[in-house]
Design an enzyme around this catalytic site. Structure first.
Site, PDB file in Angstrom:
ATOM      1  N   ASP A   4      38.936   8.632 -34.101  1.00  0.00           N
ATOM      2  CA  ASP A   4      40.051   7.691 -34.928  1.00  0.00           C
ATOM      3  C   ASP A   4      41.550   8.662 -35.011  1.00  0.00           C
ATOM      4  O   ASP A   4      42.558   7.925 -35.519  1.00  0.00           O
ATOM      5  CB  ASP A   4      39.770   7.718 -36.218  1.00  0.00           C
ATOM      6  N   ASP A  64      31.084  -1.216 -34.041  1.00  0.00           N
ATOM      7  CA  ASP A  64      31.308  -0.011 -34.944  1.00  0.00           C
ATOM      8  C   ASP A  64      30.221   0.263 -35.853  1.00  0.00           C
ATOM      9  O   ASP A  64      29.492  -0.563 -36.053  1.00  0.00           O
ATOM     10  CB  ASP A  64      32.437  -0.316 -35.674  1.00  0.00           C
TER      11      ASP A  64
HETATM   12  C1  GLA Z   1      36.433   2.549 -38.202  1.00  0.00           C
HETATM   13  C2  GLA Z   1      36.980   2.406 -36.768  1.00  0.00           C
HETATM   14  C3  GLA Z   1      38.436   2.186 -36.792  1.00  0.00           C
HETATM   15  C4  GLA Z   1      38.750   0.898 -37.289  1.00  0.00           C
HETATM   16  C5  GLA Z   1      37.936   0.738 -38.530  1.00  0.00           C
HETATM   17  C6  GLA Z   1      37.977  -0.758 -39.216  1.00  0.00           C
HETATM   18  O1  GLA Z   1      36.991   3.511 -38.979  1.00  0.00           O
HETATM   19  O2  GLA Z   1      36.733   3.850 -36.241  1.00  0.00           O
HETATM   20  O3  GLA Z   1      38.904   2.141 -35.578  1.00  0.00           O
HETATM   21  O4  GLA Z   1      37.892  -0.263 -36.349  1.00  0.00           O
HETATM   22  O5  GLA Z   1      36.600   1.223 -38.618  1.00  0.00           O
HETATM   23  O6  GLA Z   1      37.359  -0.928 -40.511  1.00  0.00           O
END
Ligand code: GLA
Length: 782
Positions: A548, A478
């Site tokens: 997301d 990420d």
């Molecule tokens: C980001 C990602 C999510 C999740 C969060 C965790 O927002 O896009 O899918 O993994 O971080 O903190």
């Protein structure tokens, strides 16, 4: 195939031709790019394609006193610069040691082959081209050499282009701007389709017709960004999914990018794509080189779908690394929306065992497992398991997850650090930050300075330690911050314009080394969803979390957007809870599944809280997906109607041999008293017969509300216990579709589906299709 004549160069793919020549001045003239035409590479063969100049146009500058008829301003160029009469935006701007910015690139030589590498920079690049052409120019002003490398991918109808600058002088030269791609078209009026948005609403297609002025697609986030993806299209005003001319462009780059389309005062359209010149500058010391990212282009005269097929085939074969090409992607369960930061071993194992019961194959522990990571303010950088949450550490949990029959995956965010972390305390200077100045904040975290080799090495070694500490099969990598306060404390002031590109190079070094050390791990890129969805990331990580936002309706738009430039198995897509956590919209579980099936399928919801009915439904979805996985993940994707045209989104995925296909229609809002709906397949074999069936479903009588009383012998109050009990025992049958017809009919006439519920009655042949419903259709050749 590449054909060359006397300073004439013709590049062929199966259905396209690209041609240019070197003019008497030594500058290169672009002649043609489009539908395949055969051009003999000699004076006569190109005579129709060259521009005829007898007098220079008024108020222009001629190239020199010997070429009085020729102004650089009114000709399609293959390589443009500034200061010699071309008043359009240039592709290259160098600052010579004397400070002058005029560039004068003249042809020196060419080379053809299939493995000439101009890339000595560690940038990702496409693999296994059929043929290459490298043209070398010399800048008469700065003395630098410039190489343009064209790679030809015949079957995929793709040509790529990258540019290298070599400082073979004995003084410094500054690169102020270097575009990877330039194409000059001899006309205005293209419809430009860009893919813009933001967090949770990535990849919205916007169309703009450009007759004059300039249109820019760009990112400044430090990533390729969810604001504007580097992929874009240019087409005729009337091009549609299945007919018409369209060009597709992309860039193998994960940092700040810039694409500009401008129409000159002479009505010619210039297209540029490359590293965003804003904030960029690079000093080339004597004998240094600089290589641009590789730009990707394709053309189709058969509409957007066909253009997308070129891009998909190219990504699958020439971008995705070999270990993951055409390899089955596992169905996963991700812990994030089920538990957020509130995780511990027993909770995770409960989830994992539900996942195993449902037939899920991979369990992913998302954020929250390391350091003191109870919220997003702490511990990024401290990649050691939290022993309170995971008493047996990563290995203990992994072994238990594996004992349930699942593979294990984890979440990391290696490029970042929280100021509340041991890493930050030890190395505050490892961040991108301007010493002594107030830093802007983003999710309580800072970006590590990946322009520093020791930081890159730290990430590589830390991640190597984590990935080898247990049997890890999957990593979600990420990156949750956009850049601010760009500054590296180890670079001198005059090199601060290099920081963001050096960051990207550092990132590529991490990704390259780790994917080489762990070739079998399935890496999924992520940057707050789709804030870094590009061909650079896909060169190492075969899939990227698309957004997301997991709302089925939003995802239909987002995934359609990605599908223009990227094959959908590269897009992570999950079935999540309802109401949706990003939109609060309630959508049917089947719609969430139908939409997510077209990407790399996962689940991201609390399976432990599901009712038995929901758990059974998920189990049957997974069974179905496994049967059709090969079509979904390896098939040829077609867009049909979209929400831009009305209230139906229609997709079809056809197997490579075209003998099997899955279709989906997803509805936005019900239009009252419209019982009629048609599904049109695409991509089938015309003269083959297919059995066409639907996913038959049973419906909950509670979804009919008070209407149950029109058939119930006793009065049933809504939300009553009695209704709940009956709902468990009595289900409403849904319609059944089962016909056998030719591919021709399925594609060109379409199937008139069973009528939808419309307020005048209901039996088992009525299509229950309220707001946000989807239906999947299956076609099998017989
Ligand atoms: C980001 C990602 C999510 C999740 C969060 C965790 O927002 O896009 O899918 O993994 O971080 O903190």
């Amino acid at each position: 195939m590449i054909k060359t004549g006397n300073k004439i160069f013709i590049l062929y793919t199966l259905h396209t031709t690209y041609a240019f020549r070197i003019m008497d001045t030594g500058c290169a003239e672009h002649l043609y790019y489009g539908r395949r035409v055969n051009i003999t590479p000699d004076e006569n063969g190109i005579s129709a394609l060259t521009e005829k100049h007898t007098f220079a146009p008024g108020n222009t500058v001629t190239y020199d006193k010997d070429s009085g008829a020729f102004s650089m301003e009114d000709v399609c160029l293959e390589l443009s610069t500034t200061g010699k009469g071309d008043m359009r935006e240039p592709a290259v701007m160098l600052i010579s040691s004397d400070g002058s910015r005029t560039g004068d690139f003249v042809y020196k030589s060419f080379e053809t082959g299939s493995d000439i590498s101009i890339n000595d920079s560690g940038m990702p690049e496409s693999r296994l081209c059929d043929e290459q052409l490298v043209i070398t120019y010399e800048d008469k002003n700065s003395g630098a050499s410039l190489q343009v490398c064209y790679k030809v991918f015949e079957d995929e109808d793709v040509i790529t282009r990258s540019v290298k600058i070599i400082n073979d002088t004995d003084s410094d030269i500054i690169i102020d701007k270097l575009m990877s791609l330039q194409i000059d078209f001899d006309r205005p009026g293209f419809k430009i389709s860009s893919f813009t948005g933001g967090w949770a609403r990535e990849m919205n297609r916007e169309d703009t017709v450009l007759n004059a002025g300039k249109f820019v697609v760009e990112s400044r986030t430090g990533t390729s960004s969810n604001r504007a993806n580097p992929f874009f299209m240019m087409s005729d005003a009337d091009t549609n999914e299945d007919a018409g001319d369209v060009y597709g462009f992309n860039l193998i780059y994960s940092g700040n990018h810039y694409e500009s389309i401008s129409v000159s005062s002479f009505g010619k359209t210039r297209v540029l794509s490359g590293i965003n010149p804003e904030g960029f500058s690079w000093t080339l010391h004597p004998s240094d080189t600089f290589v641009s990212p590789e730009a990707v282009m394709t053309f189709s005269h058969r509409g957007y779908n066909n253009m997308s097929h070129h891009m998909h085939a190219f990504v699958r074969k020439h971008i995705v690394r070999k270990e993951w090409q055409r390899r089955k992607r596992p169905i996963l369960l991700n812990s994030w929306e089920a538990a957020y930061f509130d995780i511990n071993e027993s909770k995770l194992l409960k989830l994992a065992s539900k996942a195993a019961e449902a037939g899920i194959e991979l369990f992913v522990m998302d954020d929250g497992w390391f350091g003191e990571r109870d919220n997003d303010a702490k511990s990024l950088g401290d990649w050691t398991e939290n022993k309170k949450k995971l008493p047996g550490g990563l290995k203990g949990l992994t072994d238990k997850v594996k004992a349930l029959g699942l593979k294990m995956g984890i979440w990391v965010e290696p490029e970042m650090v929280n100021t509340d972390s041991s890493l930050y305390k030890k190395h505050p200077e490892w961040c991108l930050a301007i010493p002594g100045k107030v830093h802007s904040e983003g999710r309580n975290q800072r970006m590590l300075d990946l322009s520093r080799p020791e930081v890159v090495n730290f990430i590589i070694e830390e991640m190597t330690r984590v990935f080898s500490s247990a049997d890890i099969s999957y990593v979600k990598w990420d990156m949750n911050r956009v850049v601010s306060d760009v500054y590296s404390s180890v670079l001198p002031p005059e090199k601060q314009g290099e920081v963001m590109h050096r960051y990207v190079l550092g990132l590529y070094k991490c990704m390259k080394t780790l994917t080489e050390r762990f070739p079998e791990i399935l890496f999924e890129g992520c940057a707050s969803g789709g804030n870094r969805f590009d061909l650079g990331i896909l060169s190492y990580f075969p899939q990227i979390w698309g957004s997301d936002n997991t709302d089925a309706l939003s995802r239909a738009v987002i995934q359609s957007g990605y599908s223009y430039g990227y094959p959908l198995e590269c897009v992570g897509a999950h079935v999540s809870g309802s109401p949706n956590h990003q939109t609060l919209r309630r959508t049917p579980l089947e719609s969430r599944f139908a939409v997510a099936s077209f990407g790399s399928l996962g689940y991201e919801c609390n399976l432990c809280d599901m009712s038995k009915e929901e758990a059974d439904a998920i189990k049957s979805q997974i069974e179905l997906y496994k049967k059709w996985r090969n079509v979904f993940q390896d098939g040829i994707f077609y867009r049909g109607r979209s929400f831009a045209d009305g209230n139906i989104n229609e997709w079809t995925m056809v197997s490579r041999d075209r003998k099997a296909a899955v279709g989906m229609v997803l509805q936005d809002l019900v239009k009252p008293n419209t019982q009629y709906l048609k599904y049109n397949a695409k991509g089938l074999l015309s003269d083959v017969n297919y059995r066409f069936t639907n996913r038959e479903l049973k419906y909950d009588i509670r979804d009919f509300g008070d209407l149950v009383n029109t058939v119930s012998p006793v009065h049933l109050k809504q939300d009553s216990i009695a209704l709940d009990v009956i709902a468990k025992l009595v289900k409403m049958d849904g319609e059944e579709e089962d016909i056998t017809v030719s591919g021709d009919v399925l594609m060109h006439c379409g199937v008139k589906l069973k009528q939808a519920f419309s307020g005048t009655g209901y039996n088992e042949q009525v299509r229950f299709f309220p707001d946000f419903s989807a239906r999947m259709y299956f076609m099998n050749a017989i």
